[in-house]
Design an enzyme around this catalytic site. Structure first.
Site: not given
Ligand code: GLA
Length: 405
Positions: A36, A146, A192
């Protein structure tokens, strides 16, 4: 759940007159990891587990925060004066978890930023009354599901609702990411916050992070279930190598840009990447960038497999994703590898991989419903034998976005 929240609120703040209760989900990413911030695709879905909040506006400028998950921190007290003092950033480490909601309040006060998303006049204040708020989350903290994005998006949604601010869910996700990047200081991508704000029941979100175009894909898993396994190895994004991976990818991109006209690693096909690796020179940087490019292509293939009802194909891509995160991106570690390798050995497993940032946290597994119990007991045992840690398992359902309940 609503009554529980109201009762807790009364216990902490005396009574629950005029209190509203809200919910925002957590998320699991099915495939598209560490893409991302490389302009690639991701494929997450919102979960039925998440964060709840009971909240009441006050008649003064005081802010009071309490979390049922961190009772030892007690009621954390702040004021609108602290979070809306112009462009200045006042951050207290001692406020601990409350810095997530405080960061969101702070973001709403950053005129130069919110002007892009909210119709606001110069000098206009969006938030003019304080509030008492109580949170409760049923997402395990720091597990890669998250919990931070969930509390951020929940807070932004509450603010939109209670202060009647005209902001879309998409823009709530951008504002929440801004809060995390600039206030909390974690340089995360958009996945997320977007997945939490835009979640839809029984659907995963195929998101192109280069332009935020997205598509909801029905998650028809047939006879299969999504099983999340928590390694119970804690992962703190801040102290992980997350930012290091980001800059390694940026450096690889910079070197590639000397010979090809691209904006992000996500612009490249596998073939284009393979044809130009020599300009990157450094072997570590080549492996990091290869993961970003190949993972993006796997994600594009995964949604095609899902649409064609090819669950085996989807699972194979998940497994390849883990291998690439393990060998090229090096963000898995002994615990996540043990958990995934144990899963791969089990009957009825369609696919298994780590999910989220890595370095601990959770794995996501697609398992035939008839084998779920057996899967949990076997993988739990094998994992404990190898690591000495006990894993937790959750059979999850895909939920919707934030709302008042
Ligand atoms: C964390 C970050 C996301 C993404 C993931 C890996 O969750 O918050 O933005 O980069 O790692 O895919």
């Amino acid at each position: 759940m609503k009554n529980k929240l109201l009762n807790w609120f009364s216990d902490i703040y005396e009574d629950s007159n005029g209190v509203n209760v809200y919910f925002a989900p957590g998320r699991v990413n099915l495939i598209g990891e560490h893409t991302d911030y490389n302009g690639g695709h991701v494929f997450p879905c919102a979960l039925e587990i998440g964060t709840y909040a009971a909240v009441r506006l006050r008649n003064d400028r005081t802010l009071r925060f309490y979390s049922m998950n961190f009772p030892d921190e007690g009621v954390i007290i702040s004021s609108l004066d602290e979070i809306s003092s112009g462009e200045e950033l006042i951050y207290h480490r001692k406020d601990d978890w409350a810095n997530y909601p405080k960061g969101v309040l702070w973001a709403f006060a950053q005129h130069s930023f919110v002007k892009k998303y909210i119709d606001i006049k110069d000098g206009q204040t969006l938030i003019d009354r304080g509030m008492d708020i109580l949170y409760y989350g049923d997402i395990p903290n720091g597990s890669g599901l998250s919990s931070s994005a969930s509390i951020e998006v929940l807070t932004a949604y509450i603010i939109k609702d209670l202060y009647h601010i005209d902001i879309s869910l998409r823009d709530i996700s951008l504002l929440s990411q801004y809060a995390e990047n600039k206030y909390v200081g974690v340089n995360c991508g958009i996945m997320d916050q977007f997945a939490v704000a835009m979640g839809r029941e029984n659907h995963a979100i195929f998101l192109d992070t280069s332009n935020l175009d997205y598509e909801y894909a029905p998650l028809n898993l047939g006879d299969n279930k999504i099983v999340i396994a928590n390694s119970n190895k804690r992962r703190g994004l801040g102290d992980s190598k997350y930012n290091e991976r980001r800059s390694e990818c940026e450096e690889a991109l910079r070197r590639l840009q000397a010979v090809i006209d691209i904006n992000t690693l996500g612009d490249l096909t596998r073939e284009e990447f393979d044809a130009h690796t020599e300009v990157i020179k450094d072997n570590t940087l080549i492996r990091r960038a290869r993961h970003a490019v190949y993972e993006n292509q796997r994600t594009i293939e995964a949604i095609k497999a899902l649409k064609a009802d090819d669950m085996q194909g989807f699972g194979k891509l998940m497994n390849e994703s883990h291998i690439s995160l393990r060998d090229d991106y090096e963000v898995t570690g002994h615990e996540l590898d043990s958990l995934v390798e144990a899963a791969w050995e089990q009957e009825g497993v369609i696919g298994a991989r780590m999910t989220g940032a890595g370095f601990g946290g959770c794995t996501v597994n697609i398992v035939n419903k008839d084998y779920v119990e057996q899967f949990i007991s076997n993988v739990g045992r094998l994992y404990e034998d190898k690591t000495g840690l006990k894993a937790d398992f959750y059979v999850v359902e895909v939920g919707g976005g934030p709302g008042r309940i």
